[in-house]
Design a protein around this motif. Structure first.
Motif, PDB file in Angstrom:
ATOM      1  N   PRO A 300      -4.021   0.010   0.514  1.00  0.00           N
ATOM      2  CA  PRO A 300      -3.468   0.622   1.722  1.00  0.00           C
ATOM      3  C   PRO A 300      -2.914  -0.376   2.725  1.00  0.00           C
ATOM      4  O   PRO A 300      -1.904  -0.109   3.384  1.00  0.00           O
ATOM      5  CB  PRO A 300      -4.660   1.397   2.294  1.00  0.00           C
ATOM      6  N   HIS A 304       0.847  -0.190   4.182  1.00  0.00           N
ATOM      7  CA  HIS A 304       1.143  -0.115   5.612  1.00  0.00           C
ATOM      8  C   HIS A 304       2.055  -1.258   6.045  1.00  0.00           C
ATOM      9  O   HIS A 304       2.974  -1.061   6.848  1.00  0.00           O
ATOM     10  CB  HIS A 304      -0.156  -0.121   6.421  1.00  0.00           C
ATOM     11  N   GLN A 305       1.825  -2.428   5.504  1.00  0.00           N
ATOM     12  CA  GLN A 305       2.678  -3.566   5.820  1.00  0.00           C
ATOM     13  C   GLN A 305       4.112  -3.313   5.352  1.00  0.00           C
ATOM     14  O   GLN A 305       5.081  -3.773   5.969  1.00  0.00           O
ATOM     15  CB  GLN A 305       2.125  -4.831   5.175  1.00  0.00           C
ATOM     16  N   MET A 311      -0.392   7.578   4.285  1.00  0.00           N
ATOM     17  CA  MET A 311      -1.094   6.975   3.153  1.00  0.00           C
ATOM     18  C   MET A 311      -2.376   7.748   2.880  1.00  0.00           C
ATOM     19  O   MET A 311      -3.147   8.043   3.802  1.00  0.00           O
ATOM     20  CB  MET A 311      -1.434   5.518   3.488  1.00  0.00           C
ATOM     21  N   TYR A 318     -11.129   4.904   3.113  1.00  0.00           N
ATOM     22  CA  TYR A 318      -9.906   4.964   3.910  1.00  0.00           C
ATOM     23  C   TYR A 318      -9.688   6.368   4.461  1.00  0.00           C
ATOM     24  O   TYR A 318     -10.262   7.337   3.955  1.00  0.00           O
ATOM     25  CB  TYR A 318      -8.697   4.567   3.040  1.00  0.00           C
ATOM     26  N   ASP A 365      -3.051   9.649   9.979  1.00  0.00           N
ATOM     27  CA  ASP A 365      -4.416   9.351   9.536  1.00  0.00           C
ATOM     28  C   ASP A 365      -5.272  10.593   9.334  1.00  0.00           C
ATOM     29  O   ASP A 365      -6.468  10.483   9.040  1.00  0.00           O
ATOM     30  CB  ASP A 365      -5.113   8.430  10.548  1.00  0.00           C
TER      31      ASP A 365
END
Length: 392
Positions: A300, A304-305, A311, A318, A365
């Motif tokens: 993850p 995200h990067q 996600m 997570y 999220d």
């Protein structure tokens, strides 16, 4: 339910001690105390003769007067345990026992673990048909594809109780629920999402079928030998049927090539098959459901990067854990309260929509309820009850 191989993070001795102390995690609890000859006569002989003669004449009354009306059989052959592979019937027994415990603790549903040797499809089906009078439904678990598809299809034809394969239907339900809310987060109609699905085994085939049924027609599927096409000789007819049902018949040399400008990656495959570069090549605001366990298709942090918008994984480590446990306890609680004998696409969609509506304002999220959120079982069971009422 996604099964995470995290024993290395636990105290192995503590786990072994807990299960050994009670010979597993289940027991049988009586509903009637025998404290006198009169009690014995009512619970057993001669009292049961009255019930036995009545059921002989009206067999359907067994569901009213015996445990069969509220008992689910948790059946495995241990041929495809997530994260562990083919560990055999005995090896699969702790999995179905644990799920039976979840049924009882979360939904008040009585379930009993059963293992069957890895026999032919027809012998497997015949075995379950021959014991079906003792149960109100079958929950199939950890059976390898493609035999799991054949077993479910054939079993549904010969028994008049619900047949549900959690690796198939459970996964499909929760993935659809997650996608419904993920689409809201990025501001796109869910049916317009362009999907690449990697891993067309039991869960992948069922998930693809349900997404197509829901109107997500632009779907490209991959498995271990590359893209699945309608005429792929190296894939089974269940997999080829998914490719044929999609509106997208483009061909791609690799998973990476297929991901260019796509909205969604769904992984039901293996660890580390998706890279940050792949995510960057996807459409704006990409959605990644990396559901392999114990390790997802992409870390993850890497996703995200690379700019992922939403996600999700199959892990509790997570946010957005896509876990079958959101579906199966409430599903069977609802089935046992109705006269539904089939788990069909319409019911799966109704449950997925109900789970999605539990999140009133989806965020990156939070697109799916948590396993221990209040109301999950009740929401799912009520969806089943409402669907059954409409069918009648």
């Amino acid at each position: 339910m996604n099964k995470e191989s995290q024993v290395d993070k636990m105290d192995q001795e503590e786990v072994l001690s807990m299960h050994a102390a009670h010979h597993g995690v289940l027991d049988i609890e009586s509903q009637f105390d025998i404290k006198s000859r009169e009690d014995l006569g009512k619970a057993y002989t001669p009292g049961v003769a009255v019930i036995s003669k009545l059921i002989e004449k009206y067999p359907e009354l067994k569901n009213k007067y015996t445990l069969s009306g509220k008992l689910v059989a948790m059946v495995t052959d241990g041929s495809a345990v997530l994260g562990l592979g083919n560990i055999g019937p005995a090896g699969g027994l702790p999995i179905v026992e644990g799920k039976a415990l979840i049924y009882k603790d979360l939904a008040g549903v009585n379930a009993i673990p059963i293992t069957v040797d890895q026999v032919s499809v027809d012998e497997f089906v015949t075995t379950l048909k021959n014991i079906s009078q003792s149960y109100a439904g079958f929950h199939l678990e950890d059976i390898a594809a493609p035999r799991c598809f054949e077993i479910e299809e054939k079993l549904k034809q010969v028994v008049d109780i619900p047949v549900y394969h959690d690796d198939q239907e459970g996964t499909a339900i929760v993935v659809l629920a997650a996608l419904i809310n993920a689409a809201k987060v990025i501001g796109k109609p869910v049916q317009d999402l362009k999907i690449v699905l990697n891993g067309l085994g039991a869960s992948g085939v069922a998930t693809a079928k349900l997404l197509l049924e829901y109107g997500l027609k632009d779907l490209i599927a991959f498995d271990i030998d590359g893209q699945v096409l309608p005429d792929s000789a190296n894939y089974n007819h269940y997999q080829r049927a998914i490719a044929a049902a999609s509106d997208n018949h483009e061909t791609f040399s690799s998973l990476s090539a297929a991901l260019v400008d796509r909205d969604v990656f769904i992984g039901l495959s293996d660890a580390d098959v998706l890279t940050g570069t792949d995510v960057q090549a996807m459409a704006d605001q990409p959605i990644v459901l990396a559901l392999a366990n114990p390790k997802p298709e992409i870390d993850p942090a890497v996703a995200h990067q690379a700019g992922v918008a939403v996600m999700a994984t199959g892990s509790s480590q997570y946010p957005n854990q896509v876990n079958n446990i959101l579906a199966f306890p409430g599903l069977y609680k609802g089935l046992l309260a109705t006269d539904l004998h089939q788990v069909d696409a319409g019911l799966e969609i109704r449950i997925a929509e109900a789970l999605a509506t539990m999140i009133t304002t989806p965020t990156a999220d939070r697109i799916i309820p948590g396993v221990f959120d209040d109301g999950v079982v009740e929401t799912v069971s009520q969806a089943v009850i409402d669907y059954a009422a409409e069918m009648n």
